[in-house]
Design an enzyme around this catalytic site. Structure first.
Site, PDB file in Angstrom:
ATOM      1  N   HIS A   1      28.342   8.896  29.527  1.00 48.42           N
ATOM      2  CA  HIS A   1      27.504   7.803  29.003  1.00 48.42           C
ATOM      3  C   HIS A   1      28.266   6.990  27.935  1.00 48.42           C
ATOM      4  O   HIS A   1      27.816   6.845  26.798  1.00 48.42           O
ATOM      5  CB  HIS A   1      26.201   8.377  28.413  1.00 48.42           C
TER       6      HIS A   1
ATOM      7  N   GLY B   1      28.111   1.770  27.427  1.00 47.40           N
ATOM      8  CA  GLY B   1      27.520   0.889  26.411  1.00 47.40           C
ATOM      9  C   GLY B   1      28.373   0.850  25.151  1.00 47.40           C
ATOM     10  O   GLY B   1      29.433   1.481  25.069  1.00 47.40           O
TER      11      GLY B   1
ATOM     12  N   ARG C   1      20.953   4.498  34.909  1.00 46.78           N
ATOM     13  CA  ARG C   1      20.299   5.749  34.514  1.00 46.78           C
ATOM     14  C   ARG C   1      20.438   6.730  35.664  1.00 46.78           C
ATOM     15  O   ARG C   1      20.244   6.367  36.833  1.00 46.78           O
ATOM     16  CB  ARG C   1      18.809   5.526  34.197  1.00 46.78           C
TER      17      ARG C   1
ATOM     18  N   GLU D   1      21.360  14.883  31.809  1.00 48.23           N
ATOM     19  CA  GLU D   1      22.538  14.417  31.088  1.00 48.23           C
ATOM     20  C   GLU D   1      22.686  15.248  29.816  1.00 48.23           C
ATOM     21  O   GLU D   1      21.756  15.236  28.998  1.00 48.23           O
ATOM     22  CB  GLU D   1      22.349  12.944  30.737  1.00 48.23           C
TER      23      GLU D   1
ATOM     24  N   ASP E   1      17.253  -7.551  43.758  1.00 53.40           N
ATOM     25  CA  ASP E   1      16.358  -7.525  42.589  1.00 53.40           C
ATOM     26  C   ASP E   1      15.040  -8.172  42.995  1.00 53.40           C
ATOM     27  O   ASP E   1      14.966  -9.390  43.187  1.00 53.40           O
ATOM     28  CB  ASP E   1      16.989  -8.291  41.421  1.00 53.40           C
TER      29      ASP E   1
ATOM     30  N   ASP F   1      28.570   7.189  35.099  1.00 52.44           N
ATOM     31  CA  ASP F   1      28.574   7.222  33.620  1.00 52.44           C
ATOM     32  C   ASP F   1      27.291   7.851  33.102  1.00 52.44           C
ATOM     33  O   ASP F   1      27.212   8.240  31.942  1.00 52.44           O
ATOM     34  CB  ASP F   1      28.712   5.792  33.075  1.00 52.44           C
TER      35      ASP F   1
HETATM   36  N1  LIG Z   1      25.501   3.410  30.390  1.00 55.27           N
HETATM   37  C1  LIG Z   1      25.113   2.809  29.282  1.00 55.27           C
HETATM   38  O1  LIG Z   1      25.671   3.061  28.219  1.00 55.27           O
HETATM   39  C2  LIG Z   1      24.006   1.779  29.316  1.00 55.27           C
HETATM   40  C3  LIG Z   1      23.885   0.841  28.285  1.00 55.27           C
HETATM   41  C4  LIG Z   1      22.905  -0.138  28.376  1.00 55.27           C
HETATM   42  C5  LIG Z   1      22.009  -0.161  29.446  1.00 55.27           C
HETATM   43  N2  LIG Z   1      22.118   0.799  30.408  1.00 55.27           N
HETATM   44  C6  LIG Z   1      21.219   0.779  31.568  1.00 55.27           C
HETATM   45  O2  LIG Z   1      21.685  -0.250  32.460  1.00 55.27           O
HETATM   46  C7  LIG Z   1      20.595  -0.703  33.258  1.00 55.27           C
HETATM   47  C8  LIG Z   1      20.527  -2.219  33.257  1.00 55.27           C
HETATM   48  O3  LIG Z   1      20.324  -2.687  31.938  1.00 55.27           O
HETATM   49  P1  LIG Z   1      20.048  -4.248  31.652  1.00 55.27           P
HETATM   50  O4  LIG Z   1      20.135  -4.420  30.188  1.00 55.27           O
HETATM   51  O5  LIG Z   1      20.844  -5.113  32.561  1.00 55.27           O
HETATM   52  O6  LIG Z   1      18.512  -4.299  32.096  1.00 55.27           O
HETATM   53  P2  LIG Z   1      17.586  -5.579  32.382  1.00 55.27           P
HETATM   54  O7  LIG Z   1      16.212  -5.163  32.040  1.00 55.27           O
HETATM   55  O8  LIG Z   1      18.165  -6.810  31.768  1.00 55.27           O
HETATM   56  O9  LIG Z   1      17.727  -5.752  33.962  1.00 55.27           O
HETATM   57  C9  LIG Z   1      17.165  -4.876  34.877  1.00 55.27           C
HETATM   58  C10 LIG Z   1      16.943  -5.657  36.167  1.00 55.27           C
HETATM   59  O10 LIG Z   1      16.531  -4.738  37.171  1.00 55.27           O
HETATM   60  C11 LIG Z   1      15.544  -5.389  37.951  1.00 55.27           C
HETATM   61  N3  LIG Z   1      14.740  -4.420  38.682  1.00 55.27           N
HETATM   62  C12 LIG Z   1      13.558  -3.856  38.353  1.00 55.27           C
HETATM   63  N4  LIG Z   1      13.122  -3.059  39.354  1.00 55.27           N
HETATM   64  C13 LIG Z   1      14.060  -3.125  40.331  1.00 55.27           C
HETATM   65  C14 LIG Z   1      14.189  -2.532  41.610  1.00 55.27           C
HETATM   66  N5  LIG Z   1      13.249  -1.716  42.099  1.00 55.27           N
HETATM   67  N6  LIG Z   1      15.285  -2.813  42.348  1.00 55.27           N
HETATM   68  C15 LIG Z   1      16.242  -3.631  41.883  1.00 55.27           C
HETATM   69  N7  LIG Z   1      16.176  -4.239  40.673  1.00 55.27           N
HETATM   70  C16 LIG Z   1      15.101  -3.981  39.914  1.00 55.27           C
HETATM   71  C17 LIG Z   1      14.741  -6.218  36.956  1.00 55.27           C
HETATM   72  O11 LIG Z   1      14.073  -7.266  37.615  1.00 55.27           O
HETATM   73  C18 LIG Z   1      15.855  -6.720  36.022  1.00 55.27           C
HETATM   74  O12 LIG Z   1      16.343  -7.968  36.456  1.00 55.27           O
HETATM   75  C19 LIG Z   1      19.349  -0.025  32.708  1.00 55.27           C
HETATM   76  O13 LIG Z   1      19.047   1.114  33.473  1.00 55.27           O
HETATM   77  C20 LIG Z   1      19.776   0.407  31.316  1.00 55.27           C
HETATM   78  O14 LIG Z   1      19.013   1.497  30.852  1.00 55.27           O
HETATM   79  C21 LIG Z   1      23.086   1.758  30.376  1.00 55.27           C
END
Ligand SMILES: NC(=O)c1ccc[n+]([C@@H]2O[C@H](COP(=O)([O-])OP(=O)(O)OC[C@H]3O[C@@H](n4cnc5c(N)ncnc54)[C@H](O)[C@@H]3O)[C@@H](O)[C@H]2O)c1
Length: 332
Positions: free
Chosen positions: A290, A293, A242, A271, A181, A266
């Site tokens: 998906h 969540g 994503r 999608e 990260d 997922d």
């Molecule tokens: N499948 C689902 O149902 C579902 C549900 C909720 C969230 N999500 C997805 O899960 C992912 C994470 O969500 P979250 O709430 O933990 O997000 P968050 O914003 O809390 O964390 C994302 C992290 O990624 C880091 N980041 C940014 N650019 C980066 C890079 N180039 N390389 C590595 N890390 C990088 C950021 O610094 C941050 O710490 C997101 O893509 C979100 O859309 C999916």
């Protein structure tokens, strides 16, 4: 003569799509909100309710908070979003008007982390591959080549809300946790039991790679052919983040070439995947629509998380999950 009750300080407007209104805002959540003022649906609110509203509780299916919507809400102070990302909901216009925004992403993160931890356990015992094989071959598979959990290396790409909860759940187990990260402090990660490393090192060293980065212009396709080619022998790639983070053509080619690898997806791009997509025909891919969540009974968590913030706001306490516009470029 008894003193009349104080007038409610605000109308609490709600804007959650019809599909989710009952599950995200069940009676228990509405009762909590109603303690702070009449709860009125934004879509049917009259001019009086709109004019009195200082709080708007949003969720999936809410309208974009553009200038036209905001003009109808002259006293709006707080948007409590009973869902995760506020991308696509909160516009620069809303930030410019000084509206405070909170998100229930932390409540949604719990469900995704639980799903991820479950998939890590299934991955190290080949459970999904074994189950798929039994169904395809109509015969029980053998037990060869099962790695087991102890000593496994789990790599977390992105170390935000979901990855941190995942790490906290895995930390007591006999696993080594790596993270990648660019925006997270290495010392904080170490204190959470995670060693931050470069992406190539993480990909090459991990038995399970789990993707938790946001989809932005900078991260789209960050796992392309070159990166995926670094995956360790018999590794499992889990993507609950994503689909656009992973080059799906490259992934399909790699999985077809290297049967030792396995993917749990997922989320996909697009999608849902269209019929005939190469990833649908592979025996080393486990696809879910998906579902990581909050879903079903879990959706009320989101409403309660929003109600928590409304209660803090009403009590004049600091909000715990305020979203700030400067965070948006690198968070979900
Ligand atoms: N499948 C689902 O149902 C579902 C549900 C909720 C969230 N999500 C997805 O899960 C992912 C994470 O969500 P979250 O709430 O933990 O997000 P968050 O914003 O809390 O964390 C994302 C992290 O990624 C880091 N980041 C940014 N650019 C980066 C890079 N180039 N390389 C590595 N890390 C990088 C950021 O610094 C941050 O710490 C997101 O893509 C979100 O859309 C999916």
């Amino acid at each position: 003569m008894p003193t009349p009750p104080a007038a409610p300080p605000t109308t609490i407007l709600t804007a959650v799509g019809e599909e989710w209104a009952g599950s995200v805002l069940p009676a228990a959540v509405r009762d909590r909100l109603a303690a702070h003022g009449p709860v009125v649906d934004l879509a049917t609110a009259d001019d009086g309710a709109l004019a009195a509203a200082r709080v708007l509780v949003t969720g999936w299916g809410a309208p974009v908070l553009d200038a036209a919507t905001l003009d109808r809400l002259p006293r709006l102070e707080l948007v409590a979003h009973a869902a995760g990302s506020v991308w696509g909901l909160v516009t620069p216009e809303a930030w410019a008007r000084g509206v405070r925004v909170t998100s229930a992403a932390h409540a949604n993160a719990r469900a995704v982390a639980d799903f991820t931890v479950s998939m890590v356990h299934l991955a190290v015992k080949n459970v999904l591959r074994l189950g798929l094989t039994a169904a395809q071959k109509h015969a029980m598979p053998g037990r060869d080549g099962i790695r087991g959990l102890d000593g496994a290396v789990v790599g977390l790409v992105g170390f935000g809300l979901i990855a941190r909860l995942t790490a906290a759940a895995l930390r007591p187990l006999d696993v080594r946790l790596l993270g990648h990260d660019p925006y997270y402090d290495a010392g904080d990660a170490r204190r959470a039991g995670v060693e931050l490393v470069g992406l190539p090192e993480l990909l090459a060293a991990s038995d399970v790679v789990s993707v938790h980065a946001p989809l932005t212009d900078g991260t789209r396709g960050m796992l392309g052919a070159a990166e995926l080619g670094l995956l360790a022998p018999s590794a499992t790639l889990i993507n609950t983040a994503r689909g656009g983070l992973v080059d799906h053509d490259a992934l399909a080619r790699l999985l077809a070439d290297r049967e030792d690898l396995f993917a749990v997806l997922d989320v996909t791009d697009p999608e849902p995947l269209p019929a005939g997509h190469p990833l649908l025909g592979l025996s080393n891919v486990f696809l879910t629509p998906h579902v990581a969540g909050s879903l079903g009974t879990e959706e009320a968590r989101l409403g309660h998380a929003a109600a928590d913030e409304v209660e803090r706001w009403a009590a004049g306490e600091p909000l715990r999950h305020e979203v700030r516009p400067e965070q948006l470029p690198f968070t979900a």
